[in-house]
Design a protein around this motif. Structure first.
Motif, PDB file in Angstrom:
ATOM      1  N   VAL A   1      42.234  84.997  44.945  1.00 22.09           N
ATOM      2  CA  VAL A   1      40.707  86.166  44.767  1.00 22.09           C
ATOM      3  C   VAL A   1      39.339  84.557  45.174  1.00 22.09           C
ATOM      4  O   VAL A   1      38.833  85.338  43.890  1.00 22.09           O
ATOM      5  N   GLY A   2      39.637  84.358  46.004  1.00 20.04           N
ATOM      6  CA  GLY A   2      38.107  83.600  46.048  1.00 20.04           C
ATOM      7  C   GLY A   2      38.348  82.069  45.168  1.00 20.04           C
ATOM      8  O   GLY A   2      37.017  81.704  45.273  1.00 20.04           O
ATOM      9  N   GLY A   3      39.409  81.299  44.541  1.00 21.72           N
ATOM     10  CA  GLY A   3      39.371  80.594  44.054  1.00 21.72           C
ATOM     11  C   GLY A   3      40.546  80.240  43.555  1.00 21.72           C
ATOM     12  O   GLY A   3      41.640  80.301  44.347  1.00 21.72           O
ATOM     13  N   MET A   4      40.500  78.983  42.652  1.00 22.36           N
ATOM     14  CA  MET A   4      42.339  78.902  42.051  1.00 22.36           C
ATOM     15  C   MET A   4      43.040  79.035  40.581  1.00 22.36           C
ATOM     16  O   MET A   4      41.558  78.825  39.907  1.00 22.36           O
ATOM     17  N   LEU A   5      44.030  79.284  40.473  1.00 21.11           N
ATOM     18  CA  LEU A   5      44.772  79.960  39.111  1.00 21.11           C
ATOM     19  C   LEU A   5      45.670  78.095  39.112  1.00 21.11           C
ATOM     20  O   LEU A   5      46.211  77.917  39.931  1.00 21.11           O
ATOM     21  N   TYR A   6      45.350  78.233  37.765  1.00 16.89           N
ATOM     22  CA  TYR A   6      45.815  75.838  37.544  1.00 16.89           C
ATOM     23  C   TYR A   6      46.751  76.673  36.426  1.00 16.89           C
ATOM     24  O   TYR A   6      45.685  77.545  34.887  1.00 16.89           O
TER      25      TYR A   6
END
Length: 755
Positions: free
Chosen positions: A661-666
């Protein structure tokens, strides 16, 4: 393939299995993606900017991103991701002990200098406790292992911790704001902003507020080990030309908390008297985070550091000047008997100190074959403990016997004539002041023999003068006073002015061989010195002095970057001898200490550090410290193991990142294990005690981020492991034993906005 590890009878991994498991884990991560690589890590371990892989020193380096991902907020957090570093503390944060490879010193007696040098933006902080507040707006942390006597000076004979904060931005405005909430009503907020004021002048301002309720439940008063701290940093950077830069920095810290209250156990006499007075008996579970005291623990600290760094880049080299001043004062209230009885109270004990330092160094490379660094260093420090300079004390600043003392002490130890040597209201008083003036000349030269070989030599000559004005006594209404009192078994009365001087030469010799551009092997020998001083607590006037501590260390190291920069493996085998080891021992009374040089220490082992990117979205980090031999050899007894030191200490971290969603899950997970080790500074085996513990911790963090936002949830000590960082001897007057426990399971959520 499948790997099975042997387990102890209680299901935990054995020490040896930990080491084997780490090696096998990374052996199975060789099938790596072809388009990823580890970032180059730049450090200033040798007081110039270099790649970590080109520095022939064992260094753990942590970037700002790693510090944020791993939730590193203070030195205790740092130790959980650095196997070679351990941090213990007792009674107050100022009695913190930093140790590297098992070597370290607690500063319960202010006369003791640290074994691990602490540097903040290049400024030496002579008290380890100044490094225990929150770390905010940090750019990088470097942990250097082994003696650093040549470049970092005295009192870095075990290693050094260098904290580098972010500099002002002259190109544009930037900053961030972060808020954290968690259990125990945790609230932490951090704000930083930076930008240009003119084309050549920039600023940076950062602040941190940290509040949390205590995790030690206290049925006799307020819950203990709470936090109410804040700090602010300000910087001005002026660069009038491409060659000249001036950086003015200031830091103010205030701490108001109940650190560091332990759990405890009580003897039957105390239990019976508690019941007789209508109090609840202690459950005598030293790991239940529950206690009942008659006085709350309180710790109040104000500290300031002001520094000016000037850098001038000439055609012939770079000239750097660092001028710094620091000042601190703290007070302590505590209940040493850890019960609701009135046995002993510490009431507003005062300590303070200030320092002035000046470092001047020249870094030059006159040719491709040579580079060198030359420097001068001046350091002046005053340290004070106590404010009472006569038997008529201030309204506070005393250690006093309570009304229940003579009810309990004769039952616990019948060997002393308690009724003749003690009375309720008896107290200690004193004012000890130590002054230190140090001057040093140092240098380091590297000769590059072609493209593969490099030979480095270093020297540091130090001239040091120390003075101590010691005044300590006690007031007692007991029949045998003033000749013999209970307090004279705890703190020897003294009224003396003492003086000592010392001159030392520390040296360094290294040979580095670059087998390839990405593989370096080095061998080194180095010495270090830790300052002698005068005991502030015990000994007759002519017995107060203790000598310098001298270290000789050998190291064989490997720095390697493999598999197209997807795997970085660094290793160091070391052997260290310490003569005239400054051993601080708790007295048989259970309160009071004495520093002496009666022991020698030998340590040896292997330190491994590994970073890998097996997949484009996966980063792995591991460390392992194996201590082959670590022992203290006192002059009058059999050798025994160095306390707080395990055969194996290891950590493993994994970070997974996915685009969402337009970013990074970490997701980051950290695992740390420290094998069985003594938790008392005494020889627990000779004392017939069982003061040994191990620890296994798991931390995790799950979040989402883009260029501006970072939202996450986290948990620490997910396994809810209960362990004591430090245990103490039974006190002679109550039999009480203290267990300074690590933090329990905690969790929280962060939100951060970067602009």
């Amino acid at each position: 393939g499948r790997v099975e590890l042997n387990r102890k009878s209680d299901g935990r991994l054995s020490d040896a299995a930990l080491g084997v498991g780490l090696v096998l884990l990374f052996s199975n991560c060789i099938a790596l993606a072809q388009d990823v690589a580890l970032e180059v890590v730049l450090v200033t371990a040798q007081k110039r900017t270099e790649s970590l892989q080109d520095v022939p020193v064992a260094v753990n380096a942590f970037s700002a991103d790693t510090i944020q991902e791993a939730e590193i907020h203070n030195a205790t957090d740092l130790a959980l991701v650095t196997p070679s570093l351990s941090v213990t503390r007792n009674s107050t944060a100022f009695n913190t002990r930093f140790a590297i490879r098992g070597i370290g010193t607690a500063q319960n007696d202010p006369a003791l200098e640290p074994s691990v040098g602490l540097f903040f933006d290049g400024v030496f902080l002579g008290r380890s406790g100044l490094g225990m507040s929150d770390l905010s707006d940090v750019e990088r942390i470097e942990v250097l292992q082994g003696p650093q006597g040549t470049l970092y000076g005295k009192n870095s004979n075990a290693g050094a911790i260098s904290v580098i904060t972010k500099r002002p931005n002259l190109e544009g405005y930037e900053g961030y704001v972060e808020a954290t909430m968690g259990n125990y009503d945790l609230l932490r907020t951090t704000l930083a902003v930076s930008g240009p004021m003119t084309e050549t002048l920039g600023f940076r301002l950062a602040g941190n507020l940290h509040q949390r309720d205590g995790f030690m439940k206290n049925s006799g008063g307020n819950d203990l080990n709470d936090v109410d701290d804040w700090n602010v940093q300000g910087k001005l950077l002026w660069e009038p030309s491409d060659r000249l830069g001036l950086l003015l920095s200031g830091i103010h810290v205030e701490r108001s908390n109940s650190c560091c209250a332990p759990d405890s156990t009580q003897v039957q006499a105390v239990q019976d008297e508690l019941a007789a007075q209508g109090f609840e008996r202690d459950k005598n579970d030293p790991y239940d985070y529950r206690i009942a005291t008659s006085r709350d623990t309180e710790f109040e600290l104000d500290s300031d550091v002001l520094s000016l760094q000037i850098d001038y880049e000439a055609d012939w080299g770079t000239l750097t000047s660092i001028t710094a001043w620091s000042d601190y004062a703290y007070s302590e209230f505590s209940d040493p008997d850890r019960s609701q009885l009135r046995l002993v109270d510490i009431i507003n004990e005062q300590s303070s100190g200030d320092s002035l330092s000046q470092e001047l160094r020249l870094d030059a490379s006159p040719s491709e074959s040579f580079d060198y660094l030359l420097g001068l260093f001046y350091y002046e420090q005053e340290t004070q403990r106590g404010e009472s300079d006569s038997a008529i004390p201030l309204p506070a600043d005393r250690v006093v016997l309570g009304e229940d003392f003579l009810t309990i002490a004769p039952q616990v130890d019948s060997s002393l004539p308690w009724l003749a040597i003690a009375r309720p209201g008896d107290y200690l008083f004193g004012k000890n002041v130590w002054n230190n003036e140090t001057f040093a000349v140092f240098g380091q030269l590297t000769w590059h023999l072609g493209d593969q070989w490099g030979v480095t030599g270093g020297l540091r000559w130090t001239d040091e003068e120390r003075k101590a004005d010691l005044l300590a006594g006690n007031v007692s209404s007991a029949p045998l006073a003033p000749d013999v009192t209970f307090w004279s078994f705890v703190s020897t009365p003294v009224d003396a002015s003492l003086h000592r001087t010392s001159k030392n030469v520390d040296w360094l010799l290294k040979v580095a061989f670059h087998a390839r551009d990405d593989i370096m092997v080095y061998v080194s020998a180095a010495t270090g010195t830790k300052s002698g001083n005068f005991n502030g607590v015990n000994g007759l006037a002519d017995e107060r002095e203790f000598d310098d501590e001298n270290t000789l260390s050998y190291e064989l190291g490997l720095k390697s970057t493999l598999l197209d920069s997807r795997l970085r493996l660094n290793a160091a085998a070391f052997y260290t001898e310490i003569d005239d080891y400054q051993s601080q021992q708790q007295l048989a009374t259970g309160i009071g200490t004495r520093v002496g040089n009666e022991a020698e220490v030998e340590v040896s082992g292997v330190d491994l550090q590994l970073d890998a990117v097996p997949l484009e979205n996966l980063t792995l980090t591991a460390g392992l410290l194996y201590m082959h031999k670590y022992e203290i050899m006192p002059a009058d007894s059999e050798p025994f193991d160095l306390p707080f030191t395990a055969d194996y200490t290891g950590n493993l971290a994994a970070t997974l990142v996915f685009p969402v969603v337009g970013g990074m899950l970490y997701l980051r997970a950290d695992y740390m294990h420290m094998g069985n080790h003594a938790t008392s500074a005494q020889d627990a085996e000779l004392l017939g005690r069982e003061d040994f513990d191990d620890r296994t911790l798991v931390n995790a963090k799950l979040g989402w981020r883009n260029n501006h936002w970072d939202v996450s949830i986290w948990g620490k000590n997910l396994t809810q492991d209960k362990y004591a960082r430090l245990t103490t001897n039974p006190t002679i007057y109550s039999g009480q034993e203290s267990y300074f426990l690590a933090e329990p399971f905690t969790y929280g959520a962060n939100i951060r906005y970067t602009f």
